[in-house]
Structures are given as structure tokens and as C-alpha cells.
Design a protein around this motif. Structure first.
Motif, PDB file in Angstrom:
ATOM      1  N   ARG A  49       0.838  -1.190   0.000  1.00 32.47           N
ATOM      2  CA  ARG A  49       0.000   0.000   0.000  1.00 32.47           C
ATOM      3  C   ARG A  49       0.876   1.245   0.000  1.00 32.47           C
ATOM      4  NH1 ARG A  49      -3.673  -0.495   4.714  1.00 32.47           N
ATOM      5  NH2 ARG A  49      -4.539  -2.154   3.401  1.00 32.47           N
ATOM      6  N   THR A  50       0.588   2.182  -0.888  1.00 30.74           N
ATOM      7  CA  THR A  50       1.348   3.423  -0.975  1.00 30.74           C
ATOM      8  C   THR A  50       0.398   4.601  -0.803  1.00 30.74           C
ATOM      9  OG1 THR A  50       1.110   3.532  -3.390  1.00 30.74           O
ATOM     10  CG2 THR A  50       3.074   2.420  -2.512  1.00 30.74           C
ATOM     11  N   VAL A  51       0.977   5.754  -0.516  1.00 29.76           N
ATOM     12  CA  VAL A  51       0.202   6.975  -0.351  1.00 29.76           C
ATOM     13  C   VAL A  51       0.924   8.095  -1.092  1.00 29.76           C
ATOM     14  CG1 VAL A  51       1.376   7.542   1.809  1.00 29.76           C
ATOM     15  CG2 VAL A  51      -0.866   8.540   1.334  1.00 29.76           C
ATOM     16  N   ASP A  52       0.167   9.011  -1.680  1.00 27.44           N
ATOM     17  CA  ASP A  52       0.740  10.149  -2.399  1.00 27.44           C
ATOM     18  C   ASP A  52       1.058  11.258  -1.406  1.00 27.44           C
ATOM     19  OD1 ASP A  52       0.456   8.831  -4.790  1.00 27.44           O
ATOM     20  OD2 ASP A  52      -1.422   9.803  -5.329  1.00 27.44           O
ATOM     21  N   VAL A  53       2.300  11.727  -1.440  1.00 32.52           N
ATOM     22  CA  VAL A  53       2.737  12.801  -0.545  1.00 32.52           C
ATOM     23  C   VAL A  53       3.402  13.897  -1.368  1.00 32.52           C
ATOM     24  CG1 VAL A  53       3.049  11.293   1.462  1.00 32.52           C
ATOM     25  CG2 VAL A  53       4.951  11.649  -0.129  1.00 32.52           C
ATOM     26  N   TYR A  54       3.493  15.085  -0.777  1.00 32.39           N
ATOM     27  CA  TYR A  54       4.184  16.201  -1.419  1.00 32.39           C
ATOM     28  C   TYR A  54       5.674  16.147  -1.118  1.00 32.39           C
ATOM     29  CZ  TYR A  54      -0.411  18.344  -2.171  1.00 32.39           C
ATOM     30  OH  TYR A  54      -1.698  18.604  -2.575  1.00 32.39           O
ATOM     31  N   VAL A  55       6.477  16.497  -2.101  1.00 39.17           N
ATOM     32  CA  VAL A  55       7.929  16.591  -1.911  1.00 39.17           C
ATOM     33  C   VAL A  55       8.404  17.934  -2.455  1.00 39.17           C
ATOM     34  CG1 VAL A  55       8.327  14.106  -2.010  1.00 39.17           C
ATOM     35  CG2 VAL A  55       8.377  15.438  -4.117  1.00 39.17           C
ATOM     36  N   ALA A  56       9.494  18.428  -1.897  1.00 41.17           N
ATOM     37  CA  ALA A  56      10.056  19.707  -2.339  1.00 41.17           C
ATOM     38  C   ALA A  56      10.838  19.511  -3.628  1.00 41.17           C
ATOM     39  CB  ALA A  56      10.947  20.281  -1.248  1.00 41.17           C
ATOM     40  N   ARG A  57      10.523  20.286  -4.645  1.00 40.22           N
ATOM     41  CA  ARG A  57      11.263  20.211  -5.906  1.00 40.22           C
ATOM     42  C   ARG A  57      12.634  20.869  -5.783  1.00 40.22           C
ATOM     43  NH1 ARG A  57       6.371  21.830 -10.109  1.00 40.22           N
ATOM     44  NH2 ARG A  57       5.275  19.816 -10.051  1.00 40.22           N
ATOM     45  N   GLY A  58      12.704  21.881  -4.953  1.00 38.65           N
ATOM     46  CA  GLY A  58      13.957  22.565  -4.659  1.00 38.65           C
ATOM     47  C   GLY A  58      13.972  22.925  -3.188  1.00 38.65           C
ATOM     48  N   THR A  59      15.045  23.521  -2.732  1.00 39.44           N
ATOM     49  CA  THR A  59      15.129  23.911  -1.325  1.00 39.44           C
ATOM     50  C   THR A  59      14.078  24.977  -1.022  1.00 39.44           C
ATOM     51  OG1 THR A  59      17.490  23.427  -1.255  1.00 39.44           O
ATOM     52  CG2 THR A  59      16.612  24.836   0.477  1.00 39.44           C
ATOM     53  N   ILE A  60      13.294  24.740   0.022  1.00 39.47           N
ATOM     54  CA  ILE A  60      12.256  25.676   0.459  1.00 39.47           C
ATOM     55  C   ILE A  60      12.725  26.330   1.752  1.00 39.47           C
ATOM     56  CG2 ILE A  60       9.844  25.943   1.156  1.00 39.47           C
ATOM     57  CD1 ILE A  60       9.192  23.439  -0.446  1.00 39.47           C
ATOM     58  N   THR A  61      12.731  27.648   1.787  1.00 37.29           N
ATOM     59  CA  THR A  61      13.191  28.374   2.967  1.00 37.29           C
ATOM     60  C   THR A  61      12.002  28.944   3.737  1.00 37.29           C
ATOM     61  OG1 THR A  61      13.498  30.359   1.617  1.00 37.29           O
ATOM     62  CG2 THR A  61      15.419  28.931   1.944  1.00 37.29           C
ATOM     63  N   PRO A  62      12.193  29.233   5.021  1.00 34.78           N
ATOM     64  CA  PRO A  62      11.101  29.791   5.821  1.00 34.78           C
ATOM     65  C   PRO A  62      10.526  31.070   5.203  1.00 34.78           C
ATOM     66  CG  PRO A  62      12.897  29.108   7.243  1.00 34.78           C
ATOM     67  CD  PRO A  62      13.393  28.984   5.839  1.00 34.78           C
ATOM     68  N   GLY A  63       9.212  31.146   5.205  1.00 37.12           N
ATOM     69  CA  GLY A  63       8.531  32.288   4.610  1.00 37.12           C
ATOM     70  C   GLY A  63       8.100  32.065   3.177  1.00 37.12           C
ATOM     71  N   SER A  64       8.619  31.034   2.535  1.00 36.10           N
ATOM     72  CA  SER A  64       8.227  30.754   1.144  1.00 36.10           C
ATOM     73  C   SER A  64       6.783  30.257   1.102  1.00 36.10           C
ATOM     74  CB  SER A  64       9.149  29.699   0.523  1.00 36.10           C
ATOM     75  OG  SER A  64      10.485  30.141   0.506  1.00 36.10           O
ATOM     76  N   GLU A  65       6.009  30.766   0.154  1.00 35.89           N
ATOM     77  CA  GLU A  65       4.631  30.334   0.014  1.00 35.89           C
ATOM     78  C   GLU A  65       4.589  28.897  -0.507  1.00 35.89           C
ATOM     79  OE1 GLU A  65       2.377  33.009  -2.361  1.00 35.89           O
ATOM     80  OE2 GLU A  65       2.719  34.746  -1.050  1.00 35.89           O
ATOM     81  N   LEU A  66       3.635  28.152  -0.008  1.00 31.04           N
ATOM     82  CA  LEU A  66       3.469  26.760  -0.417  1.00 31.04           C
ATOM     83  C   LEU A  66       2.171  26.615  -1.204  1.00 31.04           C
ATOM     84  CD1 LEU A  66       4.457  24.957   2.912  1.00 31.04           C
ATOM     85  CD2 LEU A  66       5.876  25.281   0.883  1.00 31.04           C
ATOM     86  N   ALA A  67       2.269  25.960  -2.340  1.00 31.92           N
ATOM     87  CA  ALA A  67       1.097  25.691  -3.169  1.00 31.92           C
ATOM     88  C   ALA A  67       1.282  24.332  -3.818  1.00 31.92           C
ATOM     89  CB  ALA A  67       0.905  26.777  -4.225  1.00 31.92           C
ATOM     90  N   ALA A  68       0.171  23.642  -4.059  1.00 32.49           N
ATOM     91  CA  ALA A  68       0.242  22.287  -4.603  1.00 32.49           C
ATOM     92  C   ALA A  68       0.947  22.258  -5.954  1.00 32.49           C
ATOM     93  CB  ALA A  68      -1.164  21.698  -4.719  1.00 32.49           C
ATOM     94  N   ASP A  69       0.715  23.286  -6.803  1.00 31.38           N
ATOM     95  CA  ASP A  69       1.322  23.271  -8.137  1.00 31.38           C
ATOM     96  C   ASP A  69       2.819  23.584  -8.106  1.00 31.38           C
ATOM     97  OD1 ASP A  69       1.144  25.905  -7.442  1.00 31.38           O
ATOM     98  OD2 ASP A  69      -0.001  26.542  -9.193  1.00 31.38           O
ATOM     99  N   GLY A  70       3.333  24.003  -6.959  1.00 33.26           N
ATOM    100  CA  GLY A  70       4.761  24.256  -6.835  1.00 33.26           C
ATOM    101  C   GLY A  70       5.508  23.127  -6.155  1.00 33.26           C
ATOM    102  N   LEU A  71       4.801  22.058  -5.840  1.00 32.48           N
ATOM    103  CA  LEU A  71       5.407  20.916  -5.158  1.00 32.48           C
ATOM    104  C   LEU A  71       5.355  19.684  -6.037  1.00 32.48           C
ATOM    105  CD1 LEU A  71       3.683  21.444  -1.688  1.00 32.48           C
ATOM    106  CD2 LEU A  71       6.092  21.904  -2.206  1.00 32.48           C
ATOM    107  N   GLY A  72       6.268  18.771  -5.800  1.00 31.69           N
ATOM    108  CA  GLY A  72       6.233  17.492  -6.480  1.00 31.69           C
ATOM    109  C   GLY A  72       5.378  16.496  -5.714  1.00 31.69           C
ATOM    110  N   VAL A  73       5.070  15.384  -6.352  1.00 36.07           N
ATOM    111  CA  VAL A  73       4.264  14.327  -5.728  1.00 36.07           C
ATOM    112  C   VAL A  73       5.011  13.008  -5.875  1.00 36.07           C
ATOM    113  CG1 VAL A  73       2.089  13.040  -5.800  1.00 36.07           C
ATOM    114  CG2 VAL A  73       2.077  15.508  -6.184  1.00 36.07           C
ATOM    115  N   ALA A  74       5.035  12.240  -4.800  1.00 34.91           N
ATOM    116  CA  ALA A  74       5.691  10.935  -4.831  1.00 34.91           C
ATOM    117  C   ALA A  74       4.813   9.922  -4.113  1.00 34.91           C
ATOM    118  CB  ALA A  74       7.066  10.998  -4.170  1.00 34.91           C
ATOM    119  N   GLN A  75       4.897   8.674  -4.558  1.00 29.85           N
ATOM    120  CA  GLN A  75       4.193   7.578  -3.892  1.00 29.85           C
ATOM    121  C   GLN A  75       5.173   6.875  -2.967  1.00 29.85           C
ATOM    122  OE1 GLN A  75       2.524   5.082  -6.987  1.00 29.85           O
ATOM    123  NE2 GLN A  75       0.637   6.278  -7.041  1.00 29.85           N
ATOM    124  N   VAL A  76       4.828   6.807  -1.698  1.00 33.96           N
ATOM    125  CA  VAL A  76       5.716   6.205  -0.711  1.00 33.96           C
ATOM    126  C   VAL A  76       4.919   5.256   0.179  1.00 33.96           C
ATOM    127  CG1 VAL A  76       7.296   8.168  -0.674  1.00 33.96           C
ATOM    128  CG2 VAL A  76       5.377   8.113   0.916  1.00 33.96           C
TER     129      VAL A  76
END
Length: 223
Positions: A49-76
Motif C-alpha cells: 500500500r502506498t500513499v501520495d505525498v508532497y515533496v520539495a522540488r527545490g530547497t524551500i526556505t522559511p517564509g516561502s509560500e506553499l502551493a500544490a502546483d509548486g510541489l512534487g508528488v511521490a508515492q511512498v
């Protein structure tokens, strides 16, 4: 003398009876086999059984806005105690969410790294530097700031260098802008650091003062 053999009657032969479907031992055995098969099937399915999670495409620093279209998706595959630690695609990214700590490129996005702008106790400050920066000074790395006051003028008119002093430690780098020919001695770089609000007055005074501010990379962070 005549001898005779006393013949004893043969003991009756007990016949084994084939167990019937209602035999408790047979029913118990069938139940055990069925239970083992069901348990094995559940273990295999749970392991796959796997689940879809968000992963950082690049280094994310504090204060950076987070949005689904700016993140990667991986099955883990996550264990029972791990699922609550990470933000899944099924959960979605909260509106106006920002990162409250550094998330390295390729890292699964932890719930603890997601918050609101009001949760941040740091402010970005651009620090211009003329020194040659280490290539490890990149977004997400940490640096120490040292203040170098302007030379002290002595009574005879000569000047003497002032003693540098520590200004701030372990500041997270949000962004680095290097001139063309990034690692040459010419040109100025600008390092945007995240300064805790209680340290901001002293750092701002040093950056805008007559002296200079030197940036020292904290080994083991960033590149």
C-alpha cells in the motif's frame, strides 16, 4: 508328559473412523488454515500500500509560500506512526500556507514545516558583501554574521584596524545573488538572510553603518 498350549482369544481390532465434517478437530484445523491465509494476504497488501505525498522540488526556505502546483508528488510506503507526520495529497495544501523551516530538495513535506505567515519570527534582510563567498552559501544554508567596524583613528593621525565582533549566528539564507563570474574577487554579492526579530535592530544598524559585515558559512549546511 503331555503339554498343551492354551490359546487365548485375540483382542478385538479397533477401526479408525474417518472424521466427519462436524468433527471439532477438523473444524479447528480448517479455521487455523483460513486465518493464516487471510493474515498473510493482509500483510502482503499492507506492505504494497502506498500513499501520495508532497515533496520539495527545490530547497524551500522559511517564509516561502506553499502551493500544490509548486510541489512534487511521490508515492511512498509509510508505517502506521509515520502517516501523521507528513502532508499527503489527499490532505491538500492549506490556503496561504508558508514554510516555517527549511525543507531540503527532494524531502517529503512534513506537517511541522507548514504554517502561516504569523507563525514566523524572522524577517528577510539583504546583506551586500564584497568578499568572496563560499560556494556552499546557498538558499537553505546557514551563516554567521560578523561586524567589522571602520578603522580607529589614533591621536597621531594613523589608523588602526578595529576588532571584529560576532553579530548573529546560524541565520538561514533565503536567497543569494552573485555577479557574473560568481566566484571571482570582483563585484558584490547580496545575501538575503532571515533574521530573528529581536536581533534585527543590531543587524540592521551594522549593515547600514560605516563598517562592513562579513558572512561566514556554517559548515555542514547548504551545498
Amino acid at each position: 508328559m503331555d503339554t498343551s498350549v492354551l490359546e487365548l482369544p485375540a483382542p478385538p481390532v479397533s477401526r479408525l473412523r474417518r472424521p466427519g465434517w462436524r468433527d471439532p478437530r477438523l473444524l479447528a484445523g480448517l479455521a487455523m488454515v483460513a486465518g493464516s491465509v487471510a493474515l498473510g494476504s493482509w500483510v502482503v497488501q499492507d506492505a504494497q500500500r502506498t500513499v501520495d505525498v508532497y515533496v520539495a522540488r527545490g530547497t524551500i526556505t522559511p517564509g516561502s509560500e506553499l502551493a500544490a502546483d509548486g510541489l512534487g508528488v511521490a508515492q511512498v510506503r509509510l508505517g502506521p506512526g509515520e502517516l501523521d507526520r507528513y502532508l499527503t495529497v489527499a490532505d491538500g495544501v492549506p490556503d496561504r500556507a508558508v514554510a516555517v523551516r527549511v525543507v531540503e530538495a527532494g524531502e517529503i513535506l512534513p506537517r511541522s514545516a507548514v504554517g502561516a505567515a504569523g507563525d514566523l519570527d524572522v524577517r528577510p534582510l539583504a546583506v551586500p558583501v564584497d568578499q568572496r563567498l563560499s560556494q556552499d552559501v546557498v538558499a537553505g544554508s546557514q551563516v554567521d554574521l560578523w561586524e567589522v567596524p571602520e578603522p580607529v583613528r589614533q591621536a597621531d593621525g594613523a589608523t588602526a584596524p578595529a576588532l571584529p565582533k560576532p553579530l548573529a549566528e546560524g541565520l538561514v539564507v533565503a536567497e543569494v545573488t552573485r555577479p557574473d563570474g560568481a566566484f571571482t574577487t570582483g563585484g558584490s554579492s547580496v545575501v538575503q538572510v532571515l533574521v530573528p526579530q529581536d536581533e534585527l535592530p543590531a543587524v540592521l544598524a551594522a549593515v547600514t553603518g560605516a563598517g562592513t559585515v562579513q558572512i561566514m558559512h556554517v559548515p555542514g549546511t547548504g551545498g
